[in-house]
Design a protein around this motif. Structure first.
Motif, mmCIF file in Angstrom:
data_model
loop_
_atom_site.group_PDB
_atom_site.id
_atom_site.type_symbol
_atom_site.label_atom_id
_atom_site.label_comp_id
_atom_site.label_asym_id
_atom_site.label_seq_id
_atom_site.Cartn_x
_atom_site.Cartn_y
_atom_site.Cartn_z
ATOM 1 N N TYR A 1 -63.539 -63.046 -2.102
ATOM 2 C CA TYR A 1 -62.539 -62.320 -1.328
ATOM 3 C C TYR A 1 -63.226 -61.444 -0.282
ATOM 4 N N VAL A 2 -62.724 -61.529 0.950
ATOM 5 C CA VAL A 2 -63.246 -60.700 2.040
ATOM 6 C C VAL A 2 -62.069 -60.175 2.862
ATOM 7 N N ASN A 3 -62.315 -59.126 3.631
ATOM 8 C CA ASN A 3 -61.268 -58.630 4.523
ATOM 9 C C ASN A 3 -61.289 -59.416 5.824
ATOM 10 N N GLU A 4 -60.492 -58.994 6.777
ATOM 11 C CA GLU A 4 -60.381 -59.769 8.018
ATOM 12 C C GLU A 4 -61.686 -59.810 8.810
ATOM 13 N N ASN A 5 -62.587 -58.863 8.530
ATOM 14 C CA ASN A 5 -63.891 -58.845 9.202
ATOM 15 C C ASN A 5 -64.985 -59.491 8.360
ATOM 16 N N LEU A 6 -64.583 -60.144 7.266
ATOM 17 C CA LEU A 6 -65.471 -60.864 6.352
ATOM 18 C C LEU A 6 -66.351 -59.948 5.505
ATOM 19 N N SER A 7 -65.952 -58.684 5.369
ATOM 20 C CA SER A 7 -66.651 -57.776 4.454
ATOM 21 C C SER A 7 -66.117 -58.000 3.039
ATOM 22 N N PRO A 8 -66.995 -58.007 2.032
ATOM 23 C CA PRO A 8 -66.581 -58.309 0.657
ATOM 24 C C PRO A 8 -65.554 -57.315 0.111
ATOM 25 N N LEU A 9 -64.632 -57.833 -0.714
ATOM 26 C CA LEU A 9 -63.636 -57.023 -1.399
ATOM 27 C C LEU A 9 -63.860 -57.148 -2.904
ATOM 28 N N ASN A 10 -63.571 -56.087 -3.610
ATOM 29 C CA ASN A 10 -63.775 -56.088 -5.057
ATOM 30 C C ASN A 10 -62.541 -56.641 -5.770
ATOM 31 N N ILE A 11 -62.326 -57.940 -5.633
ATOM 32 C CA ILE A 11 -61.204 -58.632 -6.267
ATOM 33 C C ILE A 11 -61.754 -59.785 -7.089
ATOM 34 N N ALA A 12 -61.364 -59.839 -8.346
ATOM 35 C CA ALA A 12 -61.879 -60.872 -9.248
ATOM 36 C C ALA A 12 -61.095 -62.172 -9.100
ATOM 37 N N ASN A 13 -61.764 -63.284 -9.362
ATOM 38 C CA ASN A 13 -61.116 -64.595 -9.394
ATOM 39 C C ASN A 13 -60.363 -64.772 -10.700
ATOM 40 N N SER A 14 -59.239 -65.487 -10.639
ATOM 41 C CA SER A 14 -58.509 -65.854 -11.849
ATOM 42 C C SER A 14 -59.245 -67.002 -12.532
ATOM 43 N N ASN A 15 -59.562 -66.822 -13.797
ATOM 44 C CA ASN A 15 -60.241 -67.884 -14.531
ATOM 45 C C ASN A 15 -59.843 -67.834 -16.003
ATOM 46 N N PRO A 16 -58.620 -68.289 -16.321
ATOM 47 C CA PRO A 16 -58.149 -68.243 -17.710
ATOM 48 C C PRO A 16 -58.986 -69.124 -18.627
ATOM 49 N N LYS A 17 -59.117 -68.692 -19.886
ATOM 50 C CA LYS A 17 -59.883 -69.483 -20.846
ATOM 51 C C LYS A 17 -59.227 -70.837 -21.089
ATOM 52 N N SER A 18 -57.904 -70.807 -21.197
ATOM 53 C CA SER A 18 -57.161 -72.050 -21.416
ATOM 54 C C SER A 18 -56.652 -72.588 -20.085
ATOM 55 N N LYS A 19 -57.016 -73.825 -19.782
ATOM 56 C CA LYS A 19 -56.616 -74.433 -18.512
ATOM 57 C C LYS A 19 -55.679 -75.624 -18.757
ATOM 58 N N ASN A 20 -54.814 -75.472 -19.759
ATOM 59 C CA ASN A 20 -53.901 -76.561 -20.090
ATOM 60 C C ASN A 20 -52.590 -76.436 -19.315
ATOM 61 N N LEU A 21 -51.658 -77.350 -19.606
ATOM 62 C CA LEU A 21 -50.388 -77.382 -18.892
ATOM 63 C C LEU A 21 -49.563 -76.126 -19.153
ATOM 64 N N ASN A 22 -49.614 -75.595 -20.373
ATOM 65 C CA ASN A 22 -48.885 -74.361 -20.684
ATOM 66 C C ASN A 22 -49.279 -73.234 -19.739
ATOM 67 N N THR A 23 -50.577 -73.083 -19.530
ATOM 68 C CA THR A 23 -51.073 -72.017 -18.657
ATOM 69 C C THR A 23 -50.589 -72.207 -17.229
ATOM 70 N N LEU A 24 -50.645 -73.430 -16.737
ATOM 71 C CA LEU A 24 -50.229 -73.690 -15.353
ATOM 72 C C LEU A 24 -48.728 -73.518 -15.158
ATOM 73 N N LEU A 25 -47.944 -73.819 -16.161
ATOM 74 C CA LEU A 25 -46.509 -73.578 -16.059
ATOM 75 C C LEU A 25 -46.211 -72.086 -16.008
ATOM 76 N N SER A 26 -47.152 -71.268 -16.474
ATOM 77 C CA SER A 26 -46.988 -69.816 -16.448
ATOM 78 C C SER A 26 -47.449 -69.213 -15.129
ATOM 79 N N PHE A 27 -48.610 -69.653 -14.661
ATOM 80 C CA PHE A 27 -49.074 -69.186 -13.345
ATOM 81 C C PHE A 27 -50.142 -70.126 -12.796
ATOM 82 N N ASN A 28 -50.247 -70.128 -11.472
ATOM 83 C CA ASN A 28 -51.220 -70.982 -10.807
ATOM 84 C C ASN A 28 -52.512 -70.205 -10.578
ATOM 85 N N TYR A 29 -53.582 -70.655 -11.184
ATOM 86 C CA TYR A 29 -54.872 -69.977 -11.057
ATOM 87 C C TYR A 29 -55.829 -70.746 -10.141
#
Length: 310
Positions: free
Chosen positions: A130-158
């Motif tokens: 994640y970066v701002n409009e000037n490409l400076s880094p932002l302190n935002i974490a990536n979504s990376n759920p432990k379970s990557k099955n269909l149940n998880t995706l029906l709940s939210f898109n990671y």
């Protein structure tokens, strides 16, 4: 000879950052790529920039749309162009790719193909920075759920579409993208989770630019009024997500999949029973706060109308 990777990009009023993205694609270490861009009736200089770059490099082709379709159906039109392509990647108009992005992606998906059937739909995605409009880094974490099955995706898109590479089998299963799809990447991910495999590469491949005008990103203001607006937008997003997921359930209704059947039952239940069933389904969002917000939404909304597929 190296395999050709087809890159799809949907543009709309992207003049401010488009050149940065195009230059980052031109600078890829993997050279066997082809870029197809469809512009969704931009009112700025985007079409001029596309013409300039298509003349600069024969690997770049652009299409000027006759009507504004919105990002989801814009990508649907692009996918229609590449149903026979072996490997497909997706690009936003405002990011910056690291020069190894294509090379890493193609190597990793071929590793998966070595032990999967050739007809298996495959979606591979990576981490982003994640970066701002000037490409400076932002302190935002990536979504990376432990379970990557269909149940998880029906709940939210990671999965972020700008990081993925897919094979032809997935594209053919997912096309066409329905009008009710929330995002093209979400629709693809559902198909991969249901019919094939999803793989994650824990390596950053793009600078994911956050600014006030991008569709999925954008950093909101922190004042009270903006928070209220954000909640309203979030509830609308939940409604769109549910309509999309129900459309997916309808598409594969004849398969009698228990996960899809239970999802439909959750939405069709009354509020309190819906909440109980959602909890049993392990329907969670990316954070505790957002999960709480989603459960409030489930309690407060009449979702039976959403359960009707038109």
């Amino acid at each position: 000879m190296e395999d050709t990777v087809t890159i799809l990009m949907a543009t709309y009023n992207g003049e401010k950052y488009l050149k940065d993205q195009l230059e980052s694609i031109l600078n890829q270490s993997y050279k066997q790529w082809y870029l197809i861009i469809r512009d969704d009736c931009s009112k700025d200089s985007t079409p001029h920039i596309l013409k300039e770059y298509s003349e600069k490099d024969s690997r770049i082709k652009y299409i000027l749309g006759n009507e504004n379709l919105g990002p989801v159906l814009n990508f649907n039109e692009l996918i229609k162009e590449v149903l026979n392509s072996k490997y497909i990647m997706f690009a936003d108009q405002d990011d910056v790719w690291f020069n190894y992005k294509i090379d890493l992606s193609i190597k990793k998906i071929k590793e998966i193909e070595a032990y999967e059937k050739s007809t298996t739909p495959i979606l591979l995605y990576t981490r982003l920075k994640y970066v701002n409009e000037n490409l400076s880094p932002l302190n935002i974490a990536n979504s990376n759920p432990k379970s990557k099955n269909l149940n998880t995706l029906l709940s939210f898109n990671y999965i972020w579409g700008c990081t993925i590479i897919t094979n032809q089998a997935l594209i053919k299963e997912a096309y066409p993208i329905v009008k009710k799809a929330q995002n093209h990447d979400y629709w693809l991910a559902l198909h991969a989770a249901f019919l094939g495999v999803i793989h994650y590469v824990d390596q950053e491949t793009i600078l994911y630019r956050q600014h006030s005008t991008n569709v999925t990103g954008g950093l909101a203001n922190r004042n009270f009024k903006s928070k209220v607006k954000r909640i309203n937008r979030q509830f609308l997003s939940y409604e769109k997500q549910i309509k999309q997921n129900l459309a997916f359930c309808e598409k594969y209704k004849e398969r009698n999949n228990l996960t899809l059947i239970e999802y439909e039952r959750i939405i069709q239940s009354n509020s309190l029973f819906r909440l109980y069933r959602a909890y049993r389904f392990k329907m969670k969002k990316n954070s505790i706060l957002e999960t709480m917000m989603f459960y409030i939404f489930l309690l407060s909304k009449n979702l039976k109308e959403n359960s009707k597929i038109d």
